[in-house]
Enzyme design. Structure first.
Site, PDB file in Angstrom:
ATOM      1  CB  THR A 171       6.215  -4.006  -1.426  1.00 21.90           C
ATOM      2  OG1 THR A 171       6.721  -4.026  -2.754  1.00 21.90           O
ATOM      3  CG2 THR A 171       7.316  -4.398  -0.473  1.00 21.90           C
ATOM      4  CD  GLU A 317       9.330  -3.438   2.572  1.00 20.52           C
ATOM      5  OE1 GLU A 317       8.240  -3.180   3.125  1.00 20.52           O
ATOM      6  OE2 GLU A 317       9.659  -2.955   1.481  1.00 20.52           O
ATOM      7  CE  LYS A 425      16.739  19.780  -2.612  1.00 17.35           C
ATOM      8  NZ  LYS A 425      17.983  19.070  -2.585  1.00 17.35           N
ATOM      9  CD1 TRP A 430      15.054  18.625   1.756  1.00 17.64           C
ATOM     10  CD2 TRP A 430      13.884  17.600   0.145  1.00 17.64           C
ATOM     11  NE1 TRP A 430      15.939  17.906   0.994  1.00 17.64           N
ATOM     12  CE2 TRP A 430      15.248  17.262  -0.012  1.00 17.64           C
ATOM     13  CE3 TRP A 430      12.969  17.075  -0.775  1.00 17.64           C
ATOM     14  CZ2 TRP A 430      15.722  16.433  -1.022  1.00 17.64           C
ATOM     15  CZ3 TRP A 430      13.441  16.237  -1.774  1.00 17.64           C
ATOM     16  CH2 TRP A 430      14.788  15.926  -1.898  1.00 17.64           C
TER      17      TRP A 430
HETATM   18  P1  ADP Z   1       3.877   0.074  -0.341  1.00 20.10           P
HETATM   19  O1  ADP Z   1       5.219   0.665   0.003  1.00 20.10           O
HETATM   20  O2  ADP Z   1       3.847  -0.473  -1.710  1.00 20.10           O
HETATM   21  O3  ADP Z   1       2.709   0.975   0.004  1.00 20.10           O
HETATM   22  P2  ADP Z   1       3.261  -1.418   2.033  1.00 20.10           P
HETATM   23  O4  ADP Z   1       1.853  -1.819   1.915  1.00 20.10           O
HETATM   24  O5  ADP Z   1       4.204  -2.326   2.691  1.00 20.10           O
HETATM   25  O6  ADP Z   1       3.787  -1.192   0.588  1.00 20.10           O
HETATM   26  O7  ADP Z   1       3.257  -0.009   2.734  1.00 20.10           O
HETATM   27  C1  ADP Z   1       4.193   0.457   3.650  1.00 20.10           C
HETATM   28  C2  ADP Z   1       4.169   1.970   3.686  1.00 20.10           C
HETATM   29  O8  ADP Z   1       2.859   2.453   4.023  1.00 20.10           O
HETATM   30  C3  ADP Z   1       5.059   2.585   4.731  1.00 20.10           C
HETATM   31  O9  ADP Z   1       6.398   2.643   4.283  1.00 20.10           O
HETATM   32  C4  ADP Z   1       4.445   3.956   4.914  1.00 20.10           C
HETATM   33  O10 ADP Z   1       4.884   4.861   3.923  1.00 20.10           O
HETATM   34  C5  ADP Z   1       2.978   3.695   4.713  1.00 20.10           C
HETATM   35  N1  ADP Z   1       2.289   3.599   6.009  1.00 20.10           N
HETATM   36  C6  ADP Z   1       1.958   2.499   6.701  1.00 20.10           C
HETATM   37  N2  ADP Z   1       1.321   2.806   7.845  1.00 20.10           N
HETATM   38  C7  ADP Z   1       1.245   4.159   7.898  1.00 20.10           C
HETATM   39  C8  ADP Z   1       0.701   5.111   8.821  1.00 20.10           C
HETATM   40  N3  ADP Z   1       0.087   4.751   9.943  1.00 20.10           N
HETATM   41  N4  ADP Z   1       0.828   6.418   8.514  1.00 20.10           N
HETATM   42  C9  ADP Z   1       1.439   6.822   7.391  1.00 20.10           C
HETATM   43  N5  ADP Z   1       1.947   5.980   6.481  1.00 20.10           N
HETATM   44  C10 ADP Z   1       1.868   4.670   6.723  1.00 20.10           C
END
Ligand code: ADP
Length: 526
Positions: A171, A317, A425, A430
């Protein structure tokens, strides 16, 4: 029925036999373009596989890549798994210490590295990474990747099983320490098949695809394998991801679909607006956007420019495709405001992804109001992290807890409002920062907006909006507050607006809110 194992051989064989002359174009570090075909690429990938086995790589071993997007990286995408090994794509934008940690955590045995990235490689080694052997792409002589291929012995490749590991990706660590996710042959094949469907990303042979999303970021969203399977022309940008370079490739190679994070497309929109008529692009180019939210205004801007933005949501993931915001016929027939609002949502799950949004009362109703955490289950959703970290992210009934907060509308579209780690918060209530950001980015003067919570003596936390204005534009905090006011509860409105030159970014181009929070930790409320 036959027990046909879902392994990468299916795609490799098909690309070699039926997409033989399909073109792969790569931008080289000297900016020149090189051209090859799927037939040649798979031939070389098989050589790489034999060479790796000849060099002692065994089933289950991990081989790392430190490369930009180009044909050799595609060869590694095929050659390493065909050798029975796992391709581990290292994210070259991370800090060398972090890359070294990740390579050691994964136990990578060999590394294939671009010659232009050798200075970074030296730093990774200085930070403690150890690889038994290193092969350099773009260089000649001993230790070169070409020499490795030239010396490939004539041996039989191992027979693969669909449960074998194919790839490994960490990640990007936006909210925590990077964690490794292993993809199997089966999960990758099923992911590719569903991602290519017409109501998913809709990829086909007649298309020319440009993955701007790096091949070290969540498998470039599966595009390399999808392109090989359907036989689409593939255009690889190499190290040049600045708007003029991307636009030049889109124009000259007649790209019909490009994929990347919103940051890239914000830059492209600004470049197109700055020089109207300069770039002659294919009509109706589709841009697949994911990684962070695509603001509604960006979708509207691209429609005005004759390009069409399609939003998808996913994570490391989830391989990564989880949802796609594609309008169904009844939504296509809706009024303009509804269509744009819906396209700016993250969308509906693709087939074989079981998605639910849950809060403390259970699954939330499809009322577009109640929010909860997105949880997913399916054949390409990770069941654990490398090293077994944070097992609490999986529920007892087998769902992965994404850490993303969303609500669901009556059509089943999810709208992400925030990441749990970024929620504010304030006085016990929220506030979802992404909602505020998307709204702020709809203001004509605002290029980018990131909202964070800052400690407050009375409310525990209050929102602060960091704003980057468009070039030559101006506006005040009061104007922005008034712009938001009609659509948000009063206590949601940021108490402070700070105008900055740039928002800190993660390696994947997302807002790095951990750094922003650090920067404004001692902000004095007036
Ligand atoms: P990291 O969590 O380190 O950024 P990833 O590259 O796997 O790792 O990113 C996944 C996260 O990116 C998702 O959990 C989400 O929060 C965000 N994300 C992915 N696609 C979108 C989208 N279309 N709109 C908003 N957030 C997104």
């Amino acid at each position: 029925m036959m027990d046909a194992q879902l392994t990468l051989d299916w795609i490799a064989d098909r690309a070699e036999r039926y997409n033989t002359d399909g073109e792969i174009v790569s931008r080289r570090p000297d900016r020149s373009l090189s051209r090859t075909t799927y037939g040649q690429m798979i031939g070389r990938a098989r050589k790489l596989a034999r060479a790796l086995v000849g060099a002692g790589i065994q089933r289950g071993d991990r081989v790392a890549t430190l490369m930009w997007n180009h044909a050799e990286h595609l060869e590694a995408y095929f050659g390493i798994p065909l050798a029975g090994a796992t391709i581990h794509t290292l994210n070259l934008r991370l800090h060398p210490d972090e890359i070294a940690y990740i390579a050691n955590d994964a136990g990578d045995r060999f590394l294939i590295v671009d010659d232009v990235l050798l200075p970074l490689y030296e730093k990774i080694v200085a930070a403690g990474a150890r690889f038994e052997r290193v092969f350099v792409v773009g260089a000649g002589g001993d230790g070169s990747y070409d020499k490795l291929l030239a010396g490939a012995p004539d041996l039989a490749l191992p027979k693969l099983a669909e449960t074998d590991a194919l790839g490994l990706c960490y990640t990007s660590g936006t909210t925590g320490k990077p964690k490794g996710v292993v993809y199997s042959h089966r999960s990758s094949l099923l992911h590719v098949l569903v991602a290519a469907l017409p109501d998913s990303l809709d990829f086909k042979r007649s298309m020319t695809l440009l993955p701007v999303v790096p091949m070290f970021h969540v498998n470039a969203w599966g595009i390399p394998y999808i392109a090989a399977m359907v036989g689409a022309k593939l255009v690889m940008p190499g190290p040049y991801l600045d708007p003029p370079s991307v636009l030049e490739l889109m124009q000259n190679e007649r790209v019909t679909c490009a994929a990347g994070v919103p940051t890239i497309w914000i830059g492209i929109r600004d470049a197109l607006d700055a020089e109207p008529g300069r770039w002659k692009l294919q009509p109706g180019i589709r841009m697949v956007v994911g990684g962070s939210a695509a603001p509604e205004q960006l979708i509207r801007d691209f429609d005005r420019l004759g390009l069409s933005l399609l939003q998808a949501w996913g994570m490391t993931e989830t391989s990564p495709i989880g949802t796609v915001a594609r309008l169904s016929p009844e939504l296509e027939a809706a009024d303009e405001a509804t269509r744009y609002r819906t396209r700016a949502k993250q969308g509906r799950p693709v087939p074989l992804v079981d998605l639910r949004v849950c809060n403390e009362d259970g699954e939330v109703p499809r009322d577009d109001k109640t929010s909860g955490e997105v949880q997913v289950r399916g054949p390409w959703i990770s069941a654990s992290y490398v090293g077994g970290h944070t097992p609490e992210r999986w529920t007892a009934d087998g769902y992965f807890c994404t850490g993303d907060v969303a609500r669901v509308d009556s059509h089943g579209f999810i709208q992400l409002t925030d990441r749990m780690a970024d929620l504010i918060k304030s006085g016990g209530e929220w506030i979802a920062t992404q909602e505020l950001e998307n709204a702020l980015m709809g203001h004509p003067a605002v290029r980018e907006a990131a909202v964070i919570g800052v400690a407050h003596p009375k409310w525990s936390e209050r929102p602060l909006a960091a704003i980057v204005l468009k070039q030559g534009a101006s506006c005040t905090a009061d104007e922005l507050r008034a712009f938001l006011a009609p659509n948000f509860a009063k206590f949601w409105l940021p108490d402070a607006f700070v105008f900055i030159d740039a928002i800190p970014r993660t390696s994947a181009g997302k807002f790095k809110k951990t750094e922003l929070r650090q920067q404004f930790r001692d902000y004095r409320w007036t």
